[in-house]
Design an enzyme around this catalytic site. Sequence first.
Site, PDB file in Angstrom:
ATOM      1  N   LYS A 130       0.828  -0.833   0.067  1.00 49.40           N
ATOM      2  CA  LYS A 130       0.030  -0.139   0.178  1.00 49.40           C
ATOM      3  C   LYS A 130       0.705   1.349   0.042  1.00 49.40           C
ATOM      4  O   LYS A 130       1.852   1.520   0.190  1.00 49.40           O
ATOM      5  CB  LYS A 130      -1.052  -0.269   1.220  1.00 49.40           C
ATOM      6  CG  LYS A 130      -2.246   1.203   1.362  1.00 49.40           C
ATOM      7  CD  LYS A 130      -2.739   0.930   3.151  1.00 49.40           C
ATOM      8  CE  LYS A 130      -3.868   1.872   2.747  1.00 49.40           C
ATOM      9  NZ  LYS A 130      -4.623   1.311   4.314  1.00 49.40           N
ATOM     10  N   SER A 214      -9.549   1.819   2.645  1.00 47.98           N
ATOM     11  CA  SER A 214      -8.507   2.644   1.850  1.00 47.98           C
ATOM     12  C   SER A 214      -7.290   1.771   1.288  1.00 47.98           C
ATOM     13  O   SER A 214      -6.572   1.955   0.561  1.00 47.98           O
ATOM     14  CB  SER A 214      -7.919   3.713   3.065  1.00 47.98           C
ATOM     15  OG  SER A 214      -6.993   2.966   4.285  1.00 47.98           O
ATOM     16  N   SER A 238      -9.459  -0.409   6.790  1.00 45.87           N
ATOM     17  CA  SER A 238      -9.022  -0.553   5.651  1.00 45.87           C
ATOM     18  C   SER A 238      -8.386  -1.690   5.692  1.00 45.87           C
ATOM     19  O   SER A 238      -7.717  -1.677   3.762  1.00 45.87           O
ATOM     20  CB  SER A 238      -7.993   1.230   6.059  1.00 45.87           C
ATOM     21  OG  SER A 238      -8.780   1.476   5.829  1.00 45.87           O
TER      22      SER A 238
END
Length: 570
Positions: A130, A214, A238
């Site tokens: 990420k 996210s 997330s």
Amino acid sequence: MAWEARAREKLDAINSSIPQNWRLNSPVPSAEEQRDLTGPYICQYLSSEEVEITECHAVYIVKNISCGRWRAEDVARAFCHRAALAHQMVSCLHEIFFDTAIKDAIALDEYFAKTGHPVGPLHGLPVSLKDQFHVKGVDTTMGYVGWIGTFQGKKDTAKHKTYESEMVRELRALGAVLYCKTSVPQTLMSAETMNNIIGYTWNPKNRNLSSGGSSGGEGALISLKGSPIGFGTDYSGSIRMPSAFNGLYGIRPSSGRLPYQGLANSMDGQNTVLSVVGPMSHSPASLRLMIKAILSQKPWLYDPLVVELPWRSDQEGETLRYIAGRTTETKLAFGIMRCDGIVQSHPPIMRALDIVTKVLTAAGHELVDWNPPSHQRAIDIVQACWVYDGGEDVHGSFELSGEPMSDKISWIFGSERREEMKASAIAKNNVAKRAFQKEYMDYWNSTRQRTRSGRPVDAFILPAGAATATRPGARTYAGYTTALSALDYSIVTLPVTTVDKKIDISEGFQPISDHDANVHSGYEPEIYHGGHVGLQLVARRFQEEKVLVIAEYLTDLISAQHSASQSAEA
């Protein structure tokens, strides 16, 4: 330079990093024409050898490389190619460094040829990250235009493109091959992934839906098998939501189990509810491989917030003995939470709970209704943390470029800064969290009064959201994941089924509030058809070993039930 030009320049740089021979010759069909891009659709652009490699789970990839059957270089090239295709289909990458990855893989092959043994337990395994992880040679923008070409928005030339997060160092030492960083929403505070650089990251299985947030870029990339395993972060869901939305296994460990040192973040320094880092993949075994490998590096020596807690095989063994009934007591006991009393989940999720209830009961395990202290209290505690600083951090990052906030973000932080919370108010919220954790602990302990064994339940199961995935324009609800963040439990998200428009219809729905009615109004069986349906499996704090054993066992039960149903239909 205007923010639009800076964003376009960055997007062009990302796309130009894709080798010419890996670029699609024509646009991807619309969602109406081709809803599902997974499986056969993306595989048409790959060689048979690339398909064989990229369809493997992480455990088997490491095994095949470590025994000399596959070369790390070939594996890296295959995943780089598939990741490039995935990005062109659903906009899931922020940073591409394929050339560096292939060089690293070649070096691993040379080491293996010279020594006859792998560098470490992740030798040659491609791992995606990420875009909160700092990796040498590439930007970390975290979706902010103002962060382009900087170190977290600051012109720190000593760290920009030279600094690496602690886990990046550990992954390299373990033999992993790092090759890309994945998309995130602005601020990280959204259940949909979109920003002004790469646009919107769609769900590859059903492009009417979001990939979540996210860690939405990770979810989309791994769903398309452009990565065998990757790392997301989880503050209020997330990792869990993108995993559920994309048919993946994802683990939210308790804070302090895995190293977060050196990651970029929003509202850094807010310590009431900590963001945690965890892997996402296609199997519980892959998650176990990764966590065991990271813990073998003794991260507590390098991250002051990591607890000295090596992998505990004895906890795995004890759980397996209960599963098999090889104890003087009964098998496992599970709590089942169908509704949190705030918003009811859509029909496919309720069917998934029915499936899990059926297979656990048939296997001889005990189920009890889970009616804990109000989750609304926990949601309020977590959401209060978002605005401790009055939006100073978030607004400051937007002001670096002048780019606009998305509606999802402005809903949280407003159009301008607010008054910062007083220390006394923050302290009061910390006390409220501690009180809620204690009350929830007492409730969990009290379940021993409702089990045949006299032991508290081993884990509880609940939805990962009110919807199987968020979608643009529809009301959403993230309370099922947000509330659990206040408790800091060990949680695995696991896939159960897919939406079936013929079965998953709304009949007799009775809203329990206006918010519930609004969320339910967004459910349309035709739009959601084919999408993944996942649930959360929750164990107590620092029980990552236990929850992964149960997740793997439950997966086997669900798979066997699915196979039996198919045979009966045939």
